[in-house]
Design a protein around this motif. Structure first.
Motif, mmCIF file in Angstrom:
data_model
loop_
_atom_site.group_PDB
_atom_site.id
_atom_site.type_symbol
_atom_site.label_atom_id
_atom_site.label_comp_id
_atom_site.label_asym_id
_atom_site.label_seq_id
_atom_site.Cartn_x
_atom_site.Cartn_y
_atom_site.Cartn_z
ATOM 1 N N TYR A 238 60.284 112.135 50.430
ATOM 2 C CA TYR A 238 61.166 111.664 51.501
ATOM 3 C C TYR A 238 60.664 110.325 52.041
ATOM 4 C CZ TYR A 238 57.591 114.096 54.342
ATOM 5 O OH TYR A 238 56.408 114.551 54.882
ATOM 6 N N PRO A 239 61.548 109.567 52.684
ATOM 7 C CA PRO A 239 61.158 108.259 53.227
ATOM 8 C C PRO A 239 60.465 108.407 54.581
ATOM 9 C CG PRO A 239 63.470 108.652 53.669
ATOM 10 C CD PRO A 239 62.985 109.838 52.885
ATOM 11 N N VAL A 240 59.601 107.454 54.916
ATOM 12 C CA VAL A 240 58.954 107.390 56.229
ATOM 13 C C VAL A 240 58.912 105.932 56.693
ATOM 14 C CG1 VAL A 240 57.550 109.470 55.861
ATOM 15 C CG2 VAL A 240 56.630 107.243 55.193
ATOM 16 N N ARG A 241 58.467 105.748 57.929
ATOM 17 C CA ARG A 241 58.294 104.425 58.542
ATOM 18 C C ARG A 241 59.529 103.540 58.354
ATOM 19 N NH1 ARG A 241 52.452 102.584 58.114
ATOM 20 N NH2 ARG A 241 52.309 104.287 59.609
ATOM 21 N N ARG A 242 60.596 103.985 59.006
ATOM 22 C CA ARG A 242 61.870 103.251 59.029
ATOM 23 C C ARG A 242 62.460 103.080 57.626
ATOM 24 N NH1 ARG A 242 58.068 100.850 61.945
ATOM 25 N NH2 ARG A 242 57.645 99.382 60.262
ATOM 26 N N GLY A 243 62.014 103.892 56.685
ATOM 27 C CA GLY A 243 62.506 103.769 55.316
ATOM 28 C C GLY A 243 61.760 102.743 54.495
ATOM 29 N N GLU A 244 60.652 102.218 55.019
ATOM 30 C CA GLU A 244 59.889 101.205 54.282
ATOM 31 C C GLU A 244 58.941 101.824 53.254
ATOM 32 O OE1 GLU A 244 57.922 98.976 57.307
ATOM 33 O OE2 GLU A 244 59.801 98.367 58.283
ATOM 34 N N LEU A 245 58.572 103.090 53.468
ATOM 35 C CA LEU A 245 57.660 103.784 52.561
ATOM 36 C C LEU A 245 58.326 105.059 52.046
ATOM 37 C CD1 LEU A 245 54.320 103.568 54.611
ATOM 38 C CD2 LEU A 245 54.992 102.126 52.677
ATOM 39 N N TYR A 246 57.908 105.474 50.864
ATOM 40 C CA TYR A 246 58.415 106.716 50.275
ATOM 41 C C TYR A 246 57.246 107.675 50.132
ATOM 42 C CZ TYR A 246 61.794 109.488 47.594
ATOM 43 O OH TYR A 246 62.676 110.454 47.169
ATOM 44 N N ASN A 247 57.310 108.791 50.864
ATOM 45 C CA ASN A 247 56.234 109.768 50.886
ATOM 46 C C ASN A 247 56.418 110.798 49.774
ATOM 47 O OD1 ASN A 247 53.929 111.069 52.474
ATOM 48 N ND2 ASN A 247 55.388 112.760 52.343
ATOM 49 N N GLN A 248 55.320 111.124 49.090
ATOM 50 C CA GLN A 248 55.373 112.121 48.025
ATOM 51 C C GLN A 248 54.190 113.085 48.167
ATOM 52 O OE1 GLN A 248 57.519 110.431 44.261
ATOM 53 N NE2 GLN A 248 55.587 109.368 44.448
ATOM 54 N N VAL A 249 54.476 114.360 47.943
ATOM 55 C CA VAL A 249 53.447 115.393 47.986
ATOM 56 C C VAL A 249 53.568 116.234 46.724
ATOM 57 C CG1 VAL A 249 52.432 117.297 49.290
ATOM 58 C CG2 VAL A 249 53.677 115.490 50.502
ATOM 59 N N VAL A 250 52.482 116.344 45.988
ATOM 60 C CA VAL A 250 52.445 117.130 44.756
ATOM 61 C C VAL A 250 51.513 118.316 44.985
ATOM 62 C CG1 VAL A 250 51.799 117.137 42.317
ATOM 63 C CG2 VAL A 250 52.879 115.098 43.331
ATOM 64 N N VAL A 251 52.022 119.518 44.758
ATOM 65 C CA VAL A 251 51.278 120.745 45.055
ATOM 66 C C VAL A 251 51.266 121.637 43.815
ATOM 67 C CG1 VAL A 251 51.216 122.825 46.485
ATOM 68 C CG2 VAL A 251 51.917 120.645 47.497
ATOM 69 N N PHE A 252 50.108 122.215 43.496
ATOM 70 C CA PHE A 252 50.053 123.163 42.387
ATOM 71 C C PHE A 252 48.894 124.127 42.571
ATOM 72 C CE2 PHE A 252 47.396 119.627 41.118
ATOM 73 C CZ PHE A 252 46.306 120.206 40.470
ATOM 74 N N LYS A 253 49.040 125.285 41.936
ATOM 75 C CA LYS A 253 47.986 126.296 41.951
ATOM 76 C C LYS A 253 47.026 126.018 40.806
ATOM 77 C CE LYS A 253 47.255 131.300 42.182
ATOM 78 N NZ LYS A 253 47.931 132.626 42.203
ATOM 79 N N SER A 254 45.756 125.997 41.127
ATOM 80 C CA SER A 254 44.752 125.669 40.123
ATOM 81 C C SER A 254 44.304 126.921 39.375
ATOM 82 C CB SER A 254 43.543 125.015 40.785
ATOM 83 O OG SER A 254 42.487 124.861 39.859
ATOM 84 N N ASN A 255 44.332 126.852 38.051
ATOM 85 C CA ASN A 255 43.785 127.977 37.276
ATOM 86 C C ASN A 255 42.282 127.811 37.060
ATOM 87 O OD1 ASN A 255 43.529 126.073 35.213
ATOM 88 N ND2 ASN A 255 45.379 126.751 34.143
ATOM 89 N N GLN A 256 41.731 126.726 37.613
ATOM 90 C CA GLN A 256 40.281 126.502 37.524
ATOM 91 C C GLN A 256 39.542 127.013 38.746
ATOM 92 O OE1 GLN A 256 39.990 122.270 36.998
ATOM 93 N NE2 GLN A 256 40.931 122.291 34.961
ATOM 94 N N TYR A 257 40.312 127.446 39.765
ATOM 95 C CA TYR A 257 39.686 127.876 41.017
ATOM 96 C C TYR A 257 38.799 129.099 40.805
ATOM 97 C CZ TYR A 257 39.030 130.068 45.552
ATOM 98 O OH TYR A 257 38.484 130.653 46.661
ATOM 99 N N ARG A 258 37.610 129.047 41.400
ATOM 100 C CA ARG A 258 36.722 130.195 41.510
ATOM 101 C C ARG A 258 36.037 130.111 42.865
ATOM 102 N NH1 ARG A 258 35.208 127.917 36.893
ATOM 103 N NH2 ARG A 258 33.081 127.532 37.641
ATOM 104 N N LYS A 259 35.768 131.232 43.455
ATOM 105 C CA LYS A 259 35.199 131.264 44.799
ATOM 106 C C LYS A 259 33.925 130.436 44.903
ATOM 107 C CE LYS A 259 34.967 132.675 49.076
ATOM 108 N NZ LYS A 259 35.941 132.195 50.082
#
Length: 403
Positions: A220-241
């Motif tokens: 989505y856009p931010v700062r009066r439409g001057e910037l485009y915000n992106q968020v990438v999310v994923f579950k890691s199969n490398q995770y260990r406690k």
């Protein structure tokens, strides 16, 4: 103890929730001292979404005009399939939404929201702001409270509000728990809008969420439409406690592997995302009490939640508005004000916390039957069907309703 400049309400933490709380309390005619751990007030991250339940509070605090100078008012929330690129469902968040909830849906840069609240606090004569204050603990002495710093200093006040986030020290006064790692990580960043013009994106004024098994992407856009915000999310199969607090899981290389078969628009988003920092995603279990005497919690210190409903900051702002109302109602009887605040806010936030977890399971499902049912439900609703969000965005509590 009577609230005064010498005995203020002490707010531990100067993030979005802490500053909104300080401003609301000052507007309720109370002296407030904000203790921030960092060398300066500021927000880490990029964009933030604020639904009407949050912007109603910001309107009440008198800062929406300032915030609106930098915010973007999107017209639609759009849910997309991350692999096919097909639109699954959309929600109209334009005029019909505003009329329904009495406030707009906005997206903006976190630093712009923080600055608007900070400027309002700086301008208010009853707010004092201190930085470089690492807080270790606090104590209720009956007729006063005391906050102790890592440097060996202490501050005395009439009440304490812990607004020190998910890794809260003040929360330890109520429960001995730890944040729960979801095994998901987020990569965030904002790029100049002119770069988006040559990229493969949809309407740059809409909010997009691409969903798939164990992953999603938000744009989505931010700062009066001057910037485009992106968020990438994923579950890691490398995770260990045992490696939870290292950078050995949820790596950029794993991100590339997870998203390699997604649609072109998602692949383009991945190519633009900043890879210098990742954010492991945590929440905590709801607790049964966060108030004792003249000490209470708010925001992520009380109820940290996963980001899947975009309600973390919204719930903190709800806290700030309702807490100020209860203090206005009860005056210097902070214990009663905090009890009434908790009575309303604890079940509400516990519900949103657990709902965020559930929504995460739904959007990230790996089960083909669940995916089919989910998509059919989404496809059969209209963009003006607010059934699923009324309980979140429609919350609007003001003092007149609770007297």
């Amino acid at each position: 103890m009577t609230n005064s400049k010498q005995h203020p309400i002490i707010v531990v933490g100067g993030g979005i929730g802490g500053l909104a709380t300080a401003l609301g309390l000052a507007q309720a005619d109370k002296y407030v001292k904000v203790l921030e751990q960092a060398p300066e007030f500021g927000e880490v991250g990029a964009g933030i979404q604020l639904a009407a339940n949050a912007t109603n509070v910001l309107q009440k605090l008198g800062v929406m005009d300032k915030i609106s100078e930098n915010a973007v008012f999107p017209k639609r929330l759009v849910l997309m399939d991350a692999f096919t690129g097909k639109e699954l469902s959309a929600l109209d968040i334009d005029q019909v939404y505003r009329e329904r909830y009495g406030a707009p849906y906005i997206v903006l840069h976190r630093t712009d929201l923080q600055k608007a609240l900070l400027d309002a606090c700086v301008a208010h004569p009853k707010v004092e702001l201190l930085t470089n204050q690492e807080i270790k603990t606090a104590a209720d002495n009956g007729d006063s409270v005391e906050v102790f710093t890592a440097a060996g200093e202490s501050f005395t006040g009439s009440a304490v509000i812990g607004a020190d986030g998910i890794w809260s020290k003040t929360r330890k006064l109520f429960v001995d728990d730890e944040p729960i790692c979801s095994e998901y990580v987020a990569y965030r960043g904002a790029i100049p809008m002119e770069e988006v013009a040559s990229a493969n994106v949809g309407d740059p004024e809409d909010v997009y969420m691409f969903i798939g098994p164990n992953m999603h992407v938000v744009q989505y856009p931010v700062r009066r439409g001057e910037l485009y915000n992106q968020v990438v999310v994923f579950k890691s199969n490398q995770y260990r406690k045992e490696i939870e607090h290292t950078d050995q899981w949820g790596t950029p290389e794993e991100m590339d592997e997870v998203f390699k078969d997604t649609c072109d628009r998602v692949k383009t988003a991945i190519s633009y995302i900043s890879r210098q920092r990742r954010w492991p995603m945590y929440d905590r279990n709801p607790i049964e009490n966060w108030t004792q005497g003249n000490i209470t919690l708010m925001g992520d210190a009380a109820h940290p939640m996963l980001q899947y409903l975009a309600q973390g900051a919204c719930q903190a702002l709800e806290d700030a508005g309702y807490l100020a109302d209860m203090v206005r109602k009860h005056g210097d009887n902070f214990h009663q004000a905090f009890l009434d605040y908790q009575k309303e806010r604890l079940p509400r936030t516990a519900y949103v916390q657990t709902s965020a977890r559930n929504w995460g399971e739904i959007i990230h499902t790996t089960n083909p039957i669940t995916t089919l049912l989910r998509n059919k439900i989404l496809e059969n609703r209209t963009d003006k069907d607010y059934t699923y969000i009324d309980q979140y965005h429609g919350y609007k509590k003001v003092l007149e309703e609770v007297n």
